[in-house]
Design a protein around this motif. Structure first.
Motif, mmCIF file in Angstrom:
data_model
loop_
_atom_site.group_PDB
_atom_site.id
_atom_site.type_symbol
_atom_site.label_atom_id
_atom_site.label_comp_id
_atom_site.label_asym_id
_atom_site.label_seq_id
_atom_site.Cartn_x
_atom_site.Cartn_y
_atom_site.Cartn_z
ATOM 1 N N THR A 70 11.026 -2.794 -3.446
ATOM 2 C CA THR A 70 10.188 -2.385 -4.578
ATOM 3 C C THR A 70 8.749 -2.122 -4.130
ATOM 4 N N ALA A 71 8.274 -2.922 -3.188
ATOM 5 C CA ALA A 71 6.922 -2.683 -2.647
ATOM 6 C C ALA A 71 6.879 -1.303 -1.985
ATOM 7 N N GLY A 72 7.973 -0.932 -1.307
ATOM 8 C CA GLY A 72 8.048 0.384 -0.684
ATOM 9 C C GLY A 72 8.068 1.500 -1.728
ATOM 10 N N VAL A 73 8.762 1.259 -2.851
ATOM 11 C CA VAL A 73 8.776 2.242 -3.940
ATOM 12 C C VAL A 73 7.353 2.440 -4.456
ATOM 13 N N TYR A 74 6.663 1.327 -4.654
ATOM 14 C CA TYR A 74 5.276 1.408 -5.152
ATOM 15 C C TYR A 74 4.415 2.212 -4.168
ATOM 16 N N ALA A 75 4.531 1.874 -2.879
ATOM 17 C CA ALA A 75 3.705 2.555 -1.871
ATOM 18 C C ALA A 75 4.031 4.048 -1.829
ATOM 19 N N GLY A 76 5.330 4.370 -1.880
ATOM 20 C CA GLY A 76 5.739 5.769 -1.795
ATOM 21 C C GLY A 76 5.268 6.574 -2.995
ATOM 22 N N CYS A 77 5.366 5.971 -4.186
ATOM 23 C CA CYS A 77 4.938 6.679 -5.400
ATOM 24 C C CYS A 77 3.426 6.884 -5.382
ATOM 25 N N LEU A 78 2.718 5.845 -4.965
ATOM 26 C CA LEU A 78 1.253 5.921 -4.886
ATOM 27 C C LEU A 78 0.844 7.006 -3.883
ATOM 28 N N LEU A 79 1.526 6.969 -2.771
ATOM 29 C CA LEU A 79 1.217 7.931 -1.704
ATOM 30 C C LEU A 79 1.547 9.355 -2.154
ATOM 31 N N GLY A 80 2.647 9.481 -2.891
ATOM 32 C CA GLY A 80 3.049 10.786 -3.402
ATOM 33 C C GLY A 80 1.968 11.373 -4.295
ATOM 34 N N MET A 81 1.388 10.543 -5.145
ATOM 35 C CA MET A 81 0.283 10.996 -5.999
ATOM 36 C C MET A 81 -0.935 11.345 -5.159
ATOM 37 N N CYS A 82 -1.128 10.519 -4.163
ATOM 38 C CA CYS A 82 -2.279 10.684 -3.292
ATOM 39 C C CYS A 82 -2.208 12.020 -2.543
ATOM 40 N N LEU A 83 -1.007 12.363 -2.086
ATOM 41 C CA LEU A 83 -0.834 13.628 -1.362
ATOM 42 C C LEU A 83 -1.130 14.805 -2.299
ATOM 43 N N GLU A 84 -0.726 14.638 -3.563
ATOM 44 C CA GLU A 84 -1.002 15.685 -4.536
ATOM 45 C C GLU A 84 -2.502 15.791 -4.798
ATOM 46 N N ASP A 85 -3.158 14.621 -4.643
ATOM 47 C CA ASP A 85 -4.595 14.540 -4.927
ATOM 48 C C ASP A 85 -5.411 14.784 -3.656
#
Lengths: 323, 522
Positions: free
Chosen positions: A296-311
């Motif tokens: 779940t920590a990996g899911v959080y990191a991946g989702c956060l990072l995904g937004m970050c890449l978009e940003d």
């Protein structure tokens, strides 16, 4: 015993006679793993657990363990299209197993970004409240933050977390910068960390890689860059982690994850409403001792990072968005 | 010093178990450090950092289990002998066949017949978890605090409409079908049911009933706000209904701090109209005895009396030691005589909220108003809760003292600090302490305070003072800490141990009253 579900790829491998013989590799309460002669790992799961890549689910009674059922490390295993024979007297009937497709599900209706932020925040909060933080998941509140302020530090940040946090933040920074060589090196400094058969850091990386792909699908980005990232992450895994974990990482790099994690990812990116998200989160947190929480920590990191890449890498905005 | 590594080729365990084994080995006598993990490169790097890496571990492959330890030769040998047993236990000490679910859903999947949930999660998540359990037809003990009264109302309304119990929030104790839950004591099974909105009050009554020779059928906690106007005694009524129809319950004890008057009327009316069993009521310091008796119940003025009345009704009231008033007077006069002129005040340091409340009610009759963080009337609220003045009783289990730390029944640190402070105050005559034992409580609270009492009594003697410490032990000889052992530890250091909280408060009140009396000054 009756198999209730089988991964389509596993079924295909059996049909192609790729899987002929093997040995029981490891046995846990609700799971046992088989290593075939040609080095494929097949997991046999209790049907109380949702299917996973390369798995076969069996009708294990609710309060019975695989040990009690007679499965022991070293037992010989023979596969055929209709059954699996383990040792001299254990048989698993494959004829009634429904097929489960391990491929990622990218054709979902994305929710609005403000809802996505809300969902990602819930993932973090529920993980920190209900998760088992004895692995590395205590690092969750500090991901993508370059210098955690002392007062902010969560008491859950154990010695494992202290060691791995700067390395994971380095890895995340490499993903953002797109420097694949540095990423390969950074991943080598993370992979295989943790005591058990599927080390905590590997669970984290598996979910991170899958989440990045789902994030691409959410933002309708081309997946090729993320496949490149994921290949860099798994570039140095062999000889740096256990055989089982290396296999899981390779599959996750293609977005192949356990059904529970897939459902969680779909809830994060496509569910408008917290109820389903929470139910799916709790179901993932239930995996193993610390595995579910590290995933779940990996899911959080991946989702956060995904937004970050978009940003375009503006992590500061994200941190304030999620605080 | 020996550095030893054992390599187990192709042996696999889950992370949780390996972490537990690491911790257990590290704590063994003669072991300085240990690590049990798979032989991955990063795990070897971690070993190097801690000085546990040797040639054997360097040679381990990723699929090998490495057991590394550093210690004395004897310590390492002993750890190796225990290794297999440790590895073959699961992380909780349970066998592998015992599955431990982490969510209500997975628990129900594994055991579809479950009908009771204990919920202890941070307050902001508690309502949803409790509602989920209720919706699945389960009774709930909600240990969590920081649940809003609106959420409590919603949960209890749902529970009542579905014939379920919602004990709590902040429900600290219960005994259901002879299984103690939360902070609870090991008491005899019997025919007395207890329903209460007062955790330590229930524990005090149940342990005294046990000491009288009687026993408990069920004990239902309702949560401290149940008898407020907003909640309206929803769970008290539900608990009464349940005990009224329980075939193993003949006598019911109702315990609560003073309810809102309209709620008190509702409860008493229910008792009058619906209850077919004998009821003993103790609204600690509230509820008029004549109103209680008018509805056919028996009124008790203290927790001690409630236990005694219920035990008498059950045909058992000979076991527990009780102290005659003249004996209390004699001890009080003797002790008061030994105080110096400056010693005038009483300080109570309580881990139990109801015990604190009851003590203030009793002490007030002897010494007048008592300051507190949870006072009997608003005028007596301390400006600074951690700075007692004049006569003060502190409830150290109140929220303001437990933010960020464990309850004082478990973590004695704050109470120790306050004891040291009060024991050094030349104006203090008597310190009152409750010692609450049982499941969930500190493993040896009397042992902790015995050392402090010894030290401070000696300090006081050197300064020409006589420090009086009075206590009572809320617990039974069957509790893990054993009440008799706890009492003995206290007595050996000069603590006056009374048979009940009420008796301890009465004695303290009498001593201070004598110390300040004209008779003594003359």
């Amino acid at each position: 015993m009756i198999a209730t579900a089988i991964c389509t790829e596993t079924k295909q491998l059996i049909a192609n006679n790729t899987l002929v013989h093997g040995k029981v590799h490891s046995v846990f309460g609700r799971v046992f793993n088989v290593l075939t002669n040609d080095r494929h790992l097949i997991s046999f799961l209790s049907d109380k657990i949702l299917p996973a890549p390369r798995s076969i689910c069996v009708d294990l009674p609710a309060r019975q363990s695989m040990h009690v059922s007679g499965f022991l490390p070293g037992m010989s295993v023979a596969f055929s299209s209709t059954q699996v024979c383990i040792g001299s007297y254990l048989h698993i009937d494959l004829t009634r197993a429904r097929e489960w497709d391990p491929h990622p599900t990218f054709n979902f209706d994305p929710i609005g970004e403000h809802l996505l932020v809300e969902n990602i925040r819930s993932v973090r909060d529920i993980l920190m409240c209900h998760g088992n933080l004895h692995g590395i998941a205590g690092i969750t509140p500090f991901l993508l933050k370059t210098s955690p302020v002392a007062e902010e530090r969560n008491p859950a940040l154990n010695s494992a977390g202290e060691l791995i946090l700067p390395r994971i933040n380095k890895l995340l920074a490499c993903i953002i910068s797109g420097d694949m060589e540095s990423l390969r090196h950074a991943a080598g400094n993370v992979v295989g960390f943790g005591p058990g058969l599927t080390p905590s850091a590997d669970d984290f990386l598996c979910a991170l890689m899958a989440s990045l792909l789902y994030s691409d699908a959410y933002y309708a980005r081309n997946l090729s860059r993320t496949y490149q990232i994921n290949n860099a992450i798994i570039g140095k895994i062999f000889e740096r982690t256990t055989t089982l974990s290396a296999e899981m990482l390779s599959l996750a790099a293609q977005g192949w994850v356990a059904e529970g994690v897939r459902r969680l990812l779909l809830a994060v990116f496509a569910e408008n409403g917290q109820r389903a998200l929470k139910d799916r989160l709790l179901s993932v947190l239930d995996y193993g001792e610390t595995s579910g929480t590290d995933l779940t920590a990996g899911v959080y990191a991946g989702c956060l990072l995904g937004m970050c890449l978009e940003d375009h890498g503006r992590t500061v905005n994200l941190a304030s968005l999620l605080s | 010093m020996v550095l030893k590594t054992v390599i187990r080729r192709g042996e696999y365990y889950d992370s949780g178990r390996l972490m537990i084994v690491t911790r257990t080995i590290s704590k063994l006598e003669g072991i300085i450090d240990a690590a049990v993990q798979m032989g991955t490169a990063l795990n070897k790097e971690a070993l190097k950092r801690t000085g546990l890496l040797d040639k054997d571990s360097e040679g381990a492959s990723v699929d090998d289990l490495m057991i590394s330890m550093k210690g004395t030769g004897e310590g390492v040998e002993s750890a190796l002998v225990q290794l297999d047993a440790l590895l073959n236990q699961s992380s909780s000490g349970l066998q592998d066949s015992e599955y431990r679910p982490k969510t209500i859903d997975s628990a129900l999947k594994a055991e579809p017949g479950l009908n009771f949930a204990i919920i202890s999660v941070p307050g902001r998540f508690a309502k949803n978890e409790a509602m989920k359990a209720l919706q699945k037809g389960m009774h709930v003990l909600l240990f969590s605090d920081n649940v809003s009264i609106e959420e409590e109302k919603e949960l209890k309304t749902f529970a009542v409409s579905h014939g379920l119990l919602l004990m709590g929030p902040d429900c600290g104790t219960a005994i259901i079908n002879n299984v103690p839950l939360g902070f609870a004591n090991k008491v005899r099974q019997g025919n007395i049911g207890v329903v209460g909105a007062a955790g330590t009050g229930m524990q005090e009554v149940m342990t005294l009933i046990h000491k009288h020779g009687a026993g408990i059928s069920q004990a239902i906690g309702t949560g401290g706000r149940d008898l407020s106007v907003t909640i309206g005694g929803a769970m008290m009524l539900q608990g009464l209904k349940a005990l009224n129809s329980d075939k193993n319950t003949d006598i019911i004890v109702v315990i609560s701090k003073p309810p809102a008057p309209e709620v008190s009327d509702k409860i008493l009316q229910f008792i009058k109209d619906e209850c077919r069993k004998t009821i003993v009521v103790n609204f600690v310091g509230g509820g008029r005895p004549e109103s209680i008796e008018a509805c056919g119940a028996i009124s008790a003025s203290t927790l001690e009396e409630a236990a005694l009345r219920a035990s008498e009704l059950a045909g058992h009231a000979n076991g527990a030691p009780r102290m005659a008033e003249e004996d209390l007077d004699r001890i009080a006069r003797d002790e008061a005589k030994r105080l110096n002129a400056g010693q005038k005040y009483l300080r109570g340091l309580y881990s139990g909220g109801t015990l604190c409340y009851e003590s203030m009610l009793i002490v007030r009759d002897f010494v007048g108003d008592v300051y507190s963080n949870t006072p009997l009337n608003k005028q007596m609220k301390l400006l600074d809760s951690a700075a007692p003045c004049k006569h003060t009783c502190l409830d150290l289990g109140d929220d303001e003292f437990t933010a960020g730390r464990a309850h004082p029944m478990l973590d004695t640190t704050l109470r120790e600090q306050l004891f040291e402070h009060e024991a050094s105050d030349p104006n203090v005559a008597v310190i009152l302490l409750d010692i609450v034992i049982g499941y969930g409580s500190h493993s040896d609270p009397a042992g902790v305070f015995a050392d402090l009492v010894r030290k401070h009594k000696e300090n006081a003697r050197r300064e020409g003072r006589h420090l009086i410490v009075i206590s009572s032990v809320c617990g039974t000889e069957e509790d893990p800490q054993n009440s008799l052992t706890q009492e003995r530890k206290l007595q050996e250091t000069g603590v006056i141990v009374m048979p009940s909280n009420a008796a301890a408060a009465r004695l303290a009140g009498k001593i201070v009253s004598y110390a300040n009396s004209e008779e003594r000054r003359l």
